[in-house]
Design an enzyme around this catalytic site. Structure first.
Site, short mmCIF file in Angstrom:
data_model
loop_
_atom_site.label_atom_id
_atom_site.label_comp_id
_atom_site.label_asym_id
_atom_site.label_seq_id
_atom_site.Cartn_x
_atom_site.Cartn_y
_atom_site.Cartn_z
N GLU B 174 0.74 -1.15 -0.10
CA GLU B 174 -0.01 -0.04 0.05
C GLU B 174 0.96 1.36 0.12
O GLU B 174 0.59 2.19 -0.87
CB GLU B 174 -1.05 0.04 1.08
CG GLU B 174 -2.01 -1.10 1.22
CD GLU B 174 -2.82 -1.05 -0.19
OE1 GLU B 174 -2.92 -0.13 -0.74
OE2 GLU B 174 -3.28 -1.98 -0.57
N HIS B 265 -5.19 -6.49 -10.96
CA HIS B 265 -4.60 -7.32 -10.19
C HIS B 265 -4.44 -8.59 -10.84
O HIS B 265 -4.19 -9.47 -10.15
CB HIS B 265 -5.64 -7.50 -8.76
CG HIS B 265 -5.70 -6.17 -8.09
ND1 HIS B 265 -6.64 -5.36 -8.20
CD2 HIS B 265 -5.01 -5.73 -6.86
CE1 HIS B 265 -6.51 -4.38 -7.48
NE2 HIS B 265 -5.60 -4.61 -6.49
#
Lengths: 102, 345
Positions: B174, B265
């Site tokens: 992140e 993803h």
């Protein structure tokens, strides 16, 4: 109103698929969700803008019964309060499906 | 004598002034930095001359790096987007809340990795405070960087994810979105989006390997193994074997299986596996050579926001050659990595 909800994205990048009847929600939440979904143009579809940040969720919702043909895709940050309970309930029950497309 | 590294975000005239007027410690650091700085600037000018890129970056403030500035907030299971109650700030002792401590430690591990390996002072390279917001939402099975200086952590629902503060690789993932935002701003769709995701996995996995002292052989190369719920065990993604991390994993491992229109993803499996092959071909630690080559690429001003896999791959080879030489084993390793995933250089 029966609604199909697909959640995609998130850091896990998996798709959750759930079908939920708004009649299962408390009456006021059901009324809010139904009104919001009925306000969508029949046969119309919208594509959301770019997500507010990486790894955000996207929600695709499609009405399955009397108001067929109404659907919408929303970024997590754009889900209105009227749909919040529906989305949470559908996701809690949703099944993981293979996350091929966005 | 201990010397403080100042590194190269300071302009030479400021360094000159520090060398003349600072305390002895600051003066020595400034002199060391000036010498290094000249070398960096020469290299950068050479590199820019080849690539047509910019040569300097704006300086907003000067800081001696090496120390994170962490604050953890408890969002109290709300979805409030701004920090609520501060529960642990830099240097304070551990909380009774495990999530608070895990978030604090994970932000610290990420800062340490970027500082120790690249002398990068936080996400923006200029000491940005690291703010972690735990217990975001109710059973929220996600964690994210909000592009505005905050990392949000959900507790998970136990089925998809568990407490997201437990994943060092996830925290590294992140915060790396923040690094990418500052350096490359890769558009979050299509191949540039898959690259954006892959870069977060590439550095997230290194944050974990660095903290646990794992080399390329002892590491498992999984993403999210510490935070997956029952439906996604044993991990979210595998850089070693994309598509085989869990029963629902559909990541492709090479361009023959690229998914047109696929989620960012999904196709990130391809550059993920390229990095894995480069790192394991070169051996040792992932951050010895493979990590720096990828880092140089992310920070290359000629990397376009809409970069394709092929353009990114070409830049990794260029940076392997700049760092280690045109005929180096590192450059060969980079070729082997992209060859393995069928991206043509």
């Amino acid at each position: 109103m029966r609604v199909e909800v697909i959640r995609s994205g998130g850091l896990a990048g998996v798709r959750l698929h759930g079908v939920f009847d708004t009649g299962e929600l408390p009456a006021d939440a059901a009324a809010r969700a139904d009104a919001w979904l009925r306000s969508l143009a029949a046969g119309g579809s919208s594509s959301p803008g770019p997500p507010a940040h990486p790894d955000a969720f996207q929600y695709h919702m499609r009405v399955l019964d009397q108001d067929q043909g109404r659907s919408v895709t929303l970024n997590e940050s754009d889900v209105p309060d009227s749909l919040r309970e529906l989305v949470n309930a559908a996701v809690a029950r949703g099944e993981v499906v293979d996350g091929r497309s966005s | 004598m201990h010397r403080i590294p100042l590194y190269c975000i300071l302009p030479p005239d400021l360094l000159d002034r520090l060398a003349r007027t600072g305390t002895e410690e600051v003066r020595n650091a400034a002199l060391d930095t000036l010498a290094l700085d000249q070398l960096f600037r020469l290299t950068r000018v050479e590199s820019a001359a080849r690539s047509g890129g910019r040569t300097a970056r704006p300086v907003t403030f000067a800081r001696i790096g090496g120390q994170p500035q962490r604050t953890i907030y408890d969002q109290g299971h709300t979805t409030t987007q701004t920090p609520r109650k501060p529960v642990r700030t830099e240097g304070q002792r551990a909380s009774r809340d495990k999530s608070v401590n895990q978030a604090y430690d994970g932000l610290g591990a990420t800062y340490t990795y970027y500082w120790a390996v690249f002398q990068r002072d936080s996400i923006d390279g200029q000491g940005m405070p690291l703010l972690g917001l735990v217990h975001y939402g109710r059973n929220y099975d996600n964690a994210f960087w909000d592009n505005a200086g905050h990392m949000f952590f959900g507790d998970g629902d136990g089925r998809i994810l568990t407490d997201t503060t437990a994943g060092l690789d996830v925290i590294g993932h992140e915060l790396t979105h923040g690094v990418t935002q500052h350096e490359a701003n890769l558009v979050y769709s299509g191949q540039s989006g898959a690259l954006n995701e892959s870069i977060s996995d590439v550095f997230g996995v290194q944050v974990k390997q660095y903290a646990l002292k794992q080399n390329v052989t002892t590491a498992d190369w999984l993403i999210g193994a510490d935070i997956v719920g029952s439906a996604l065990k044993p991990a979210l993604r595998s850089m070693k074997a994309p598509g085989q991390a869990n029963p629902h994993d559909t990541q492709p491992a090479d361009m023959d299986h690229y998914v047109p229109g696929g989620d960012v993803h999904i196709n990130s499996g391809i550059p993920n596996h390229a990095f894995y092959v480069v790192a394991t071909t070169l051996g040792g630690n992932a951050w010895d050579a493979a990590g720096p080559i990828w880092y140089d690429t992310v920070c290359d001003p000629t990397l376009r926001p809409d970069a394709t896999f092929q353009q990114f791959a070409g830049l990794t080879l260029r940076h392997a050659q700049i760092r280690y030489g045109a005929t180096s084993t590192q450059a060969d390793g980079v070729r082997a990595g992209w060859d393995a995933v069928k991206v043509t250089l």
